[in-house]
Structures are given as structure tokens and as C-alpha cells.
Write a protein that holds these residues in place. Structure first.
Motif, PDB file in Angstrom:
ATOM      1  N   TYR A  49       0.825  -1.209   0.000  1.00 37.62           N
ATOM      2  CA  TYR A  49       0.000   0.000   0.000  1.00 37.62           C
ATOM      3  C   TYR A  49       0.859   1.258   0.000  1.00 37.62           C
ATOM      4  O   TYR A  49       0.572   2.220  -0.730  1.00 37.62           O
ATOM      5  N   SER A  74      -2.287   3.008   4.183  1.00 33.30           N
ATOM      6  CA  SER A  74      -1.031   2.639   4.826  1.00 33.30           C
ATOM      7  C   SER A  74      -0.919   3.240   6.228  1.00 33.30           C
ATOM      8  O   SER A  74      -0.278   2.659   7.109  1.00 33.30           O
ATOM      9  N   LEU A 115      -6.890  -0.620  -4.848  1.00 32.81           N
ATOM     10  CA  LEU A 115      -6.551  -0.365  -3.449  1.00 32.81           C
ATOM     11  C   LEU A 115      -7.793  -0.188  -2.596  1.00 32.81           C
ATOM     12  O   LEU A 115      -7.928  -0.799  -1.522  1.00 32.81           O
TER      13      LEU A 115
END
Length: 203
Positions: A49, A74, A115
């Protein structure tokens, strides 16, 4: 464009096999079977990430109606690892794999689609993480619980931006290519990528 599939639906279809292959390779039930395995999994996830988010940092999404930097996944993973005793200095000093290049805003949207879609999918596992490991949305499992209402406008803006693209255009092909490349990036590194992690967690 009546009868033409919206781009986000085409994107889902053209990444379905890659998505399913990644889920099978990761075997999330095994990754949350103990705190030790969970920590190692989160460390690998953080590496991927953070690498992808760094690549996204060169793009400005304000014209599309969202600020991606405001809800970086993250950051949640780092906080989770800190909660359960991981040495963040070692984590940050670990070598991260290089994310796929994102030369255009369409490539960036394809990456974000993966993501954010993956992070939203993780939400379904949050209750099981709490049951098995005793970790919650405020301690140790923030990534799995996500940003809640705060994150929904970003996902809606991403989908709206994707669907504003002609689904049979060269721009659409860039979105799809990038999403596929991002899935392959995760597939290559998430099941077996190494990250230097020190943890006080016990199995």
C-alpha cells in the motif's frame, strides 16, 4: 451510449480472475489465524500500500472531487502494527517493492480502484479478526474496519470518475491495464513478500 457497459462494471469483469486468484493465494483465514501471522501479513500489506500510495502522490485528484492523500490506508496499517508491538523503524527501513508506473490520471484511477476495493472487501473480515485475535476498529484492526463514513465520499468520487470515461476509449484501456497491473503487483508480493518486522505479539 445505451447498451454499453459502464466502465466500472467492465473493470470488475476484466479483473475478476485476477481478483479471485489473489484471494486464493493470500488465504486470508490463514493470515488471521494468530497474531504472529497477522503481523507479518500486515507488514507485507503495508509495504504494498505504501509503495502504491507513493506512486499516486504525483497526481492531483482535486479536479475529480477528492483528496486521496486524506485517507491513506497505509496510515491505518502503521497504526495497527504499532498497537500490537511492531517496531515501525524496522518496518519503514525495509525494502519495498516498486509499484507499477502511473503516468496518467487514468492509470492512477485504475490503481485506486484496486486499493480501495480491496480495503472495502477487508471490512467484511473485520468481525472475524476481532473474534479470533481480539483486535478492533480502535486497536489493531483499523485497516479492516476502515475509515467508515469518512471514506465513502472518496470511493463514490473514484467510481464517478471512472464511469465518466468512455468505456470503449483508449482512456478506459489505461484504467483497465493499470488495475490489472496493480492486482498482479499484489499477487506477486503479498503472499510471500518479506518485510523486516520486529513484534512482541505472541501466537
Amino acid at each position: 451510449m445505451t447498451g454499453v457497459m459502464a466502465l466500472h462494471k467492465r473493470l470488475r469483469e476484466e479483473t475478476r480472475t485476477l481478483h479471485e486468484d489473489l484471494e486464493h493465494a493470500v488465504a486470508i483465514d490463514e493470515q488471521i489465524s494468530s497474531r504472529t501471522r497477522y503481523c507479518a501479513y500486515l507488514a507485507r500489506l503495508w509495504a504494498l500500500y505504501s509503495a502504491a500510495e507513493s506512486a499516486l502522490g504525483s497526481h492531483d485528484f482535486s479536479a475529480l472531487g477528492f483528496n486521496y492523500g486524506a485517507c491513506r490506508r497505509s496510515q491505518l496499517i502503521e497504526s495497527d502494527l504499532s498497537d500490537i508491538g511492531v517496531d515501525l523503524v524496522n518496518l519503514r527501513n525495509a525494502i519495498r517493492p516498486k509499484a507499477p508506473a502511473l503516468p496518467t490520471i487514468e492509470h492512477a484511477l485504475g490503481c485506486i480502484y484496486v486499493l480501495e476495493g480491496s480495503a472495502l472487501g477487508a471490512r467484511a473480515m473485520a468481525p472475524e479478526v476481532e473474534t479470533k485475535l481480539g483486535l478492533t476498529g480502535t486497536y489493531g484492526a483499523k485497516f479492516f474496519w476502515g475509515y467508515g463514513e469518512e471514506g465513502k465520499p472518496i470511493w463514490r468520487a473514484v467510481l464517478a470518475s471512472i464511469n465518466a470515461i468512455d468505456p470503449v476509449s483508449s482512456e478506459a484501456e489505461r484504467v483497465i491495464q493499470s488495475a490489472q497491473a496493480t492486482f498482479l503487483f499484489f499477487r506477486r508480493w503479498l503472499p510471500e513478500c518479506s518485510a523486516a518486522v520486529t513484534t512482541s505479539a505472541v501466537a
